[in-house]
Design a protein around this motif. Structure first.
Motif, PDB file in Angstrom:
ATOM      1  N   SER A  89       8.036   2.093  57.587  1.00  0.00           N
ATOM      2  CA  SER A  89       6.943   1.217  57.996  1.00  0.00           C
ATOM      3  C   SER A  89       7.359  -0.168  57.509  1.00  0.00           C
ATOM      4  CB  SER A  89       5.629   1.651  57.328  1.00  0.00           C
ATOM      5  OG  SER A  89       4.658   0.661  57.544  1.00  0.00           O
ATOM      6  N   ASN A 163       2.512  -4.593  62.374  1.00  0.00           N
ATOM      7  CA  ASN A 163       1.307  -3.935  62.902  1.00  0.00           C
ATOM      8  C   ASN A 163       0.089  -4.851  62.829  1.00  0.00           C
ATOM      9  OD1 ASN A 163       1.426  -3.621  60.078  1.00  0.00           O
ATOM     10  ND2 ASN A 163       0.626  -1.545  60.086  1.00  0.00           N
ATOM     11  N   GLN A 164      -0.175  -5.451  61.679  1.00  0.00           N
ATOM     12  CA  GLN A 164      -1.346  -6.328  61.565  1.00  0.00           C
ATOM     13  C   GLN A 164      -1.259  -7.495  62.552  1.00  0.00           C
ATOM     14  OE1 GLN A 164      -0.250  -5.064  58.439  1.00  0.00           O
ATOM     15  NE2 GLN A 164      -2.107  -3.934  57.921  1.00  0.00           N
ATOM     16  N   TRP A 167      -2.241  -6.290  65.939  1.00  0.00           N
ATOM     17  CA  TRP A 167      -3.684  -6.003  66.032  1.00  0.00           C
ATOM     18  C   TRP A 167      -4.503  -7.295  66.053  1.00  0.00           C
ATOM     19  CZ3 TRP A 167      -3.003  -2.160  61.390  1.00  0.00           C
ATOM     20  CH2 TRP A 167      -2.318  -1.028  61.834  1.00  0.00           C
ATOM     21  N   ASP A 193      -1.405  -7.117  51.113  1.00  0.00           N
ATOM     22  CA  ASP A 193      -1.614  -5.718  50.725  1.00  0.00           C
ATOM     23  C   ASP A 193      -1.594  -5.530  49.207  1.00  0.00           C
ATOM     24  OD1 ASP A 193      -2.424  -4.383  52.975  1.00  0.00           O
ATOM     25  OD2 ASP A 193      -0.467  -3.567  53.498  1.00  0.00           O
ATOM     26  N   THR A 220      -5.994  -1.400  54.820  1.00  0.00           N
ATOM     27  CA  THR A 220      -6.806  -0.577  53.903  1.00  0.00           C
ATOM     28  C   THR A 220      -6.950  -1.248  52.539  1.00  0.00           C
ATOM     29  OG1 THR A 220      -4.845   0.653  53.203  1.00  0.00           O
ATOM     30  CG2 THR A 220      -6.120   1.594  55.015  1.00  0.00           C
ATOM     31  N   TRP A 265      -7.227   5.954  61.599  1.00  0.00           N
ATOM     32  CA  TRP A 265      -6.694   7.221  62.109  1.00  0.00           C
ATOM     33  C   TRP A 265      -6.375   8.055  60.889  1.00  0.00           C
ATOM     34  CZ3 TRP A 265      -5.602   2.360  63.500  1.00  0.00           C
ATOM     35  CH2 TRP A 265      -4.716   1.689  62.660  1.00  0.00           C
TER      36      TRP A 265
HETATM   37  C1  RAM Z   1      -2.428  -0.850  54.967  1.00  0.00           C
HETATM   38  C2  RAM Z   1      -1.043  -1.074  55.476  1.00  0.00           C
HETATM   39  C3  RAM Z   1      -0.704  -0.205  56.666  1.00  0.00           C
HETATM   40  C4  RAM Z   1      -1.820  -0.203  57.681  1.00  0.00           C
HETATM   41  C5  RAM Z   1      -3.107   0.171  57.046  1.00  0.00           C
HETATM   42  C6  RAM Z   1      -4.262   0.145  58.028  1.00  0.00           C
HETATM   43  O1  RAM Z   1      -2.488   0.285  54.171  1.00  0.00           O
HETATM   44  O2  RAM Z   1      -0.911  -2.429  55.807  1.00  0.00           O
HETATM   45  O3  RAM Z   1       0.484  -0.647  57.258  1.00  0.00           O
HETATM   46  O4  RAM Z   1      -1.547   0.638  58.747  1.00  0.00           O
HETATM   47  O5  RAM Z   1      -3.390  -0.745  56.001  1.00  0.00           O
END
Ligand code: RAM
Length: 330
Positions: A89, A163-164, A167, A193, A220, A265
């Motif tokens: 990741s 990813n962020q 999104w 994070d 998260t 998810w």
């Molecule tokens: C954090 C990380 C991870 C993401 C989740 C939603 O834990 O950034 O990559 O997928 O959030």
């Protein structure tokens, strides 16, 4: 003499039969950073897949902080260790590509999951869900919490997180639709994070935007930290936090009223599926061509698109009606 020779042979034969037939394939499960509950849950699934598939050892690793540099060091060490596969990741879509390419040139199978690496740096990217759906979900949850008007800010992970960033772009597209024109995105900040940095960034948003109505945190770590800051600063009722969170970390914040709903998810299934997917690259069943079907074991089967990507299921929404129930799992 003859008898003695026979018994030596028998002992050797028994030893050969009882020792493991093959050395286990070592698969490195490289996460954005250690100490993140999301990745700990994903690792739980990864270990489960290793047990099920047999002859696989999953090495859970990642840097202390979510940086590309930290991950590059780890990847270089894994190349030297001659692991069979790397499942990553990524903290940056581009920065990791050269080392991962080198790994692939040495015969190491590389796939990314969760946060992707650009196409030439991996053989497949496993997305937890459809990106447009996640963007839409984030905006819809915000609207449900605060109504159709108000200032909104985004508290993300790192500025380079694949990813962020995807999104956030998807959420911006949704915010641009007429139905959401009353929601005004005033700022995007990054908590990397890390709980303490995310907490401070949330406090900064409260100060800079006195009319702020919502924080969307698609991480998260960020969403839990923002909800805690909201409670500590006595903003419950005035501001709502939503985003992507773990029920185990968010149940208290839903109870306090800081959070009405959030989504995610199943991270255990995501880790499990990633190991299952890469095992088929190791065995040669899958090579990464568009249209190839990749089995995710008990989770199902996905098909690779033209970009070598595949997506799992829809994100699930949690609120006061169900958060406690799922808090036991992840
Ligand atoms: C954090 C990380 C991870 C993401 C989740 C939603 O834990 O950034 O990559 O997928 O959030």
């Amino acid at each position: 003499m003859k008898k003695q020779f026979k018994s030596v042979l028998a002992v050797a034969l028994v030893a050969a039969l009882t020792s493991p037939a093959m050395a286990a394939d070592k698969i490195a499960f490289v996460v954005k950073s250690l100490g993140n509950g999301f990745f700990d849950a994903a690792n739980q699934g990864a270990q489960e897949a290793a047990k099920e598939l047999k002859n696989i050892e999953v090495i859970y690793t990642g840097p202390a902080k979510a940086t590309a540099e930290g991950q590059i060091e780890i990847v270089n060490a894994l190349i030297a260790q001659k692991v069979s596969a790397i499942v990553i990741s990524a903290n940056d879509p581009d920065a990791l590509a050269p080392s991962l390419k080198r790994a692939m040139e040495r015969g190491i199978k590389v796939i990314s999951f969760d946060s992707g690496v650009r196409k030439d740096g991996r053989m497949m990217q496993l997305n937890p869900s459809s990106n447009p759906l996640i963007g839409e979900k984030l905006v819809k949850m915000t609207q449900q919490a605060i109504g159709s008007t108000g200032e909104v800010a985004i508290l993300s992970a790192t500025a380079q997180a694949t990813n962020q960033n995807i999104w956030i772009d998807e959420a911006k597209k949704v915010l641009a639709q007429p139905a959401y024109k009353g929601l005004k995105l005033v700022s995007v900040v990054y908590g990397d994070d890390q709980t303490d940095k995310s907490y401070r960034e949330a406090q900064g948003l409260f100060k800079s935007y006195p009319n702020l109505k919502a924080i969307i945190a698609p991480t998260t770590v960020g969403v839990a930290a923002a909800a805690k800051a909201e409670q500590d600063e006595k903003k419950v009722g005035a501001i709502f936090v939503t985003g992507l969170g773990l029920p185990s970390e968010m149940a208290g914040h839903v109870k306090s009223g800081a959070v009405k709903s959030f989504a995610i998810w199943n991270p255990i299934d995501l880790g499990y599926s990633s190991i299952y997917a890469v095992s088929q690259f190791i065995s040669g069943k899958v090579t990464g061509k568009p249209g190839e079907k990749v089995s995710l074991g008990r989770v199902g089967t996905v098909t690779l698109d033209a970009n070598g990507e595949a997506a799992m299921s829809e994100p699930f929404t949690y609120d006061a009606t169900n958060v406690e129930k799922f808090a036991k799992f992840f």
